[in-house]
Design a protein around this motif. Structure first.
Motif, mmCIF file in Angstrom:
data_model
loop_
_atom_site.group_PDB
_atom_site.id
_atom_site.type_symbol
_atom_site.label_atom_id
_atom_site.label_comp_id
_atom_site.label_asym_id
_atom_site.label_seq_id
_atom_site.Cartn_x
_atom_site.Cartn_y
_atom_site.Cartn_z
ATOM 1 N N GLU A 83 -11.488 15.595 3.418
ATOM 2 C CA GLU A 83 -11.632 14.791 4.094
ATOM 3 C C GLU A 83 -11.813 13.380 4.448
ATOM 4 O O GLU A 83 -11.728 12.560 4.721
ATOM 5 C CB GLU A 83 -13.355 15.062 4.445
ATOM 6 C CG GLU A 83 -13.722 14.711 2.753
ATOM 7 C CD GLU A 83 -13.834 16.342 1.743
ATOM 8 O OE1 GLU A 83 -15.272 16.692 1.912
ATOM 9 O OE2 GLU A 83 -13.527 16.940 2.543
ATOM 10 N N ILE A 84 -11.130 13.071 3.150
ATOM 11 C CA ILE A 84 -10.455 11.668 2.397
ATOM 12 C C ILE A 84 -9.184 11.791 2.402
ATOM 13 O O ILE A 84 -7.867 10.261 1.975
ATOM 14 C CB ILE A 84 -11.169 11.098 1.291
ATOM 15 C CG1 ILE A 84 -10.400 12.363 0.116
ATOM 16 C CG2 ILE A 84 -12.623 10.976 1.650
ATOM 17 C CD1 ILE A 84 -11.185 11.225 -1.071
ATOM 18 N N SER A 85 -8.189 12.749 2.679
ATOM 19 C CA SER A 85 -6.475 12.901 2.798
ATOM 20 C C SER A 85 -5.586 11.959 3.335
ATOM 21 O O SER A 85 -5.094 11.186 2.981
ATOM 22 C CB SER A 85 -5.966 13.919 3.319
ATOM 23 O OG SER A 85 -6.507 13.943 4.370
ATOM 24 N N ALA A 86 -6.506 11.195 4.605
ATOM 25 C CA ALA A 86 -6.564 10.330 5.562
ATOM 26 C C ALA A 86 -6.387 8.928 4.934
ATOM 27 O O ALA A 86 -4.964 8.346 4.609
ATOM 28 C CB ALA A 86 -6.760 10.260 6.705
ATOM 29 N N ILE A 87 -7.537 8.985 3.712
ATOM 30 C CA ILE A 87 -7.611 7.753 3.101
ATOM 31 C C ILE A 87 -6.339 7.098 1.921
ATOM 32 O O ILE A 87 -5.714 6.540 2.084
ATOM 33 C CB ILE A 87 -9.156 7.114 3.187
ATOM 34 C CG1 ILE A 87 -9.748 7.690 4.075
ATOM 35 C CG2 ILE A 87 -8.936 6.307 2.473
ATOM 36 C CD1 ILE A 87 -11.434 7.509 3.464
ATOM 37 N N VAL A 88 -6.284 8.204 1.076
ATOM 38 C CA VAL A 88 -5.583 8.049 0.489
ATOM 39 C C VAL A 88 -3.907 8.064 0.865
ATOM 40 O O VAL A 88 -3.166 7.557 -0.087
ATOM 41 C CB VAL A 88 -5.832 9.645 -0.558
ATOM 42 C CG1 VAL A 88 -5.007 9.735 -1.690
ATOM 43 C CG2 VAL A 88 -6.989 9.562 -1.259
ATOM 44 N N GLU A 89 -3.341 9.001 1.771
ATOM 45 C CA GLU A 89 -2.390 8.931 2.393
ATOM 46 C C GLU A 89 -1.942 7.201 2.555
ATOM 47 O O GLU A 89 -0.774 6.964 2.123
ATOM 48 C CB GLU A 89 -2.261 9.573 3.733
ATOM 49 C CG GLU A 89 -0.496 9.972 3.999
ATOM 50 C CD GLU A 89 -0.301 10.318 5.404
ATOM 51 O OE1 GLU A 89 1.078 10.676 6.067
ATOM 52 O OE2 GLU A 89 -1.100 11.660 5.386
ATOM 53 N N ILE A 96 -1.099 4.786 -0.250
ATOM 54 C CA ILE A 96 -0.337 5.048 -1.487
ATOM 55 C C ILE A 96 0.628 4.659 -0.031
ATOM 56 O O ILE A 96 1.894 4.173 -0.645
ATOM 57 C CB ILE A 96 -0.167 6.661 -0.992
ATOM 58 C CG1 ILE A 96 -0.651 7.648 -1.928
ATOM 59 C CG2 ILE A 96 1.863 6.832 -1.915
ATOM 60 C CD1 ILE A 96 -0.593 8.443 -1.607
ATOM 61 N N ASN A 97 0.894 4.487 1.153
ATOM 62 C CA ASN A 97 1.995 3.768 2.086
ATOM 63 C C ASN A 97 1.768 2.520 1.863
ATOM 64 O O ASN A 97 2.894 1.764 1.935
ATOM 65 C CB ASN A 97 1.651 4.456 3.251
ATOM 66 C CG ASN A 97 2.265 6.180 3.483
ATOM 67 O OD1 ASN A 97 2.210 6.857 4.596
ATOM 68 N ND2 ASN A 97 3.196 6.171 3.244
ATOM 69 N N ALA A 98 0.846 2.197 1.908
ATOM 70 C CA ALA A 98 0.597 0.690 1.890
ATOM 71 C C ALA A 98 1.220 -0.022 0.380
ATOM 72 O O ALA A 98 2.417 -1.183 0.188
ATOM 73 C CB ALA A 98 -1.164 0.162 1.405
ATOM 74 N N ALA A 99 0.717 0.776 -0.663
ATOM 75 C CA ALA A 99 1.747 0.151 -1.909
ATOM 76 C C ALA A 99 3.327 0.540 -2.258
ATOM 77 O O ALA A 99 3.915 -0.137 -2.283
ATOM 78 C CB ALA A 99 0.872 1.130 -2.905
ATOM 79 N N TYR A 100 3.282 2.231 -1.500
ATOM 80 C CA TYR A 100 4.691 2.126 -1.952
ATOM 81 C C TYR A 100 5.253 2.477 0.145
ATOM 82 O O TYR A 100 5.137 3.884 0.613
ATOM 83 C CB TYR A 100 5.098 3.604 -1.812
ATOM 84 C CG TYR A 100 4.767 3.693 -3.832
ATOM 85 C CD1 TYR A 100 5.575 2.453 -4.618
ATOM 86 C CD2 TYR A 100 3.331 4.024 -4.013
ATOM 87 C CE1 TYR A 100 4.536 2.423 -6.226
ATOM 88 C CE2 TYR A 100 2.902 3.384 -5.179
ATOM 89 C CZ TYR A 100 3.774 3.300 -6.316
ATOM 90 O OH TYR A 100 3.028 2.824 -7.891
#
Length: 212
Positions: free
Chosen positions: A39-45, A48-52
């Motif tokens: 349920e929070i995988s999209a937020i975490v992804e 990650i893309n924002a930082a890298y």
């Protein structure tokens, strides 16, 4: 990652979300994994893309990550002092902290697997409040010449800086798999040595919580 923190009532009944950030080293190289509830995988992804921005994210099955060796050794780290006591920050280190850790787990043989696991969960404010109480107590003593403490201002600044940032409950586990007991244990020792870079001899450091 504080964005996945649950509200009070929802967390009261189901607890906060937990994420596992894992560095796994095998003979073919070092890989980075994030184990996260669906349920929070999209937020975490997105984080990650924002930082890298150049990061490529793939979904893998757990059996593809973990192998089983003849000998498995596990240790968990904890802070020696209170949670609000500072350790060395990234800016104060002479070398890149991630480079030191990945160097400690590089060049695995085919029968070896070494992993570092950071299980994180948004923390409540109790650790931060304890830090503020400590600072207030020291300042109150210093205001009285007869009770003046020996705590230096740099230490208090370190605590102030730490409690001004979001906090997470974190379990740091080191796992070593090998066909030989001595090799498995020595690999854990290599990683423990890498974590010494965060040691502030005056204030706080990582120590072994247990070893199995």
């Amino acid at each position: 990652l504080m964005g996945f923190r649950k509200g009070f009532w929802k967390a009261l009944f189901t607890g906060q979300y937990r994420i596992s950030l894992e560095i796994v080293s095998k003979s073919e190289g070092i890989a980075f994994y994030v184990v996260v509830p669906d349920e929070i995988s999209a937020i975490v992804e997105k984080q990650i893309n924002a930082a890298y921005p150049s990061a490529e994210i793939d979904i893998v099955n757990p059996p593809e990550i973990w192998d089983r060796g003849k000998y498995t050794r596990v240790t968990e780290l904890k802070l020696k002092g209170p949670a609000y006591y500072p350790i060395k920050e990234y800016e104060a280190l002479k070398n890149d902290s991630m480079s030191s850790i990945t160097s400690a787990v590089s060049k695995m043989r085919e029968d070896q697997v070494t992993a570092i696991q950071y299980v994180i969960q948004p923390a409540e404010d109790s650790w931060r409040l304890a830090g503020r109480k400590f600072i207030s107590s020291v300042k109150a003593k210093n205001a009285n010449p007869e009770k003046k403490s020996n705590v230096d201002e740099k230490f208090l600044e370190g605590i102030e800086n730490k409690i001004s940032n979001p906090g997470f409950y974190i379990r740091i586990r080191i796992v070593s798999l090998a066909e030989d007991k001595v090799v498995a244990e020595s690999q854990i020792q290599n990683i423990l040595s890498a974590f010494e870079q965060f040691t502030d001899m005056t204030y706080n450091r990582f120590v072994k919580k247990y070893f199995v």
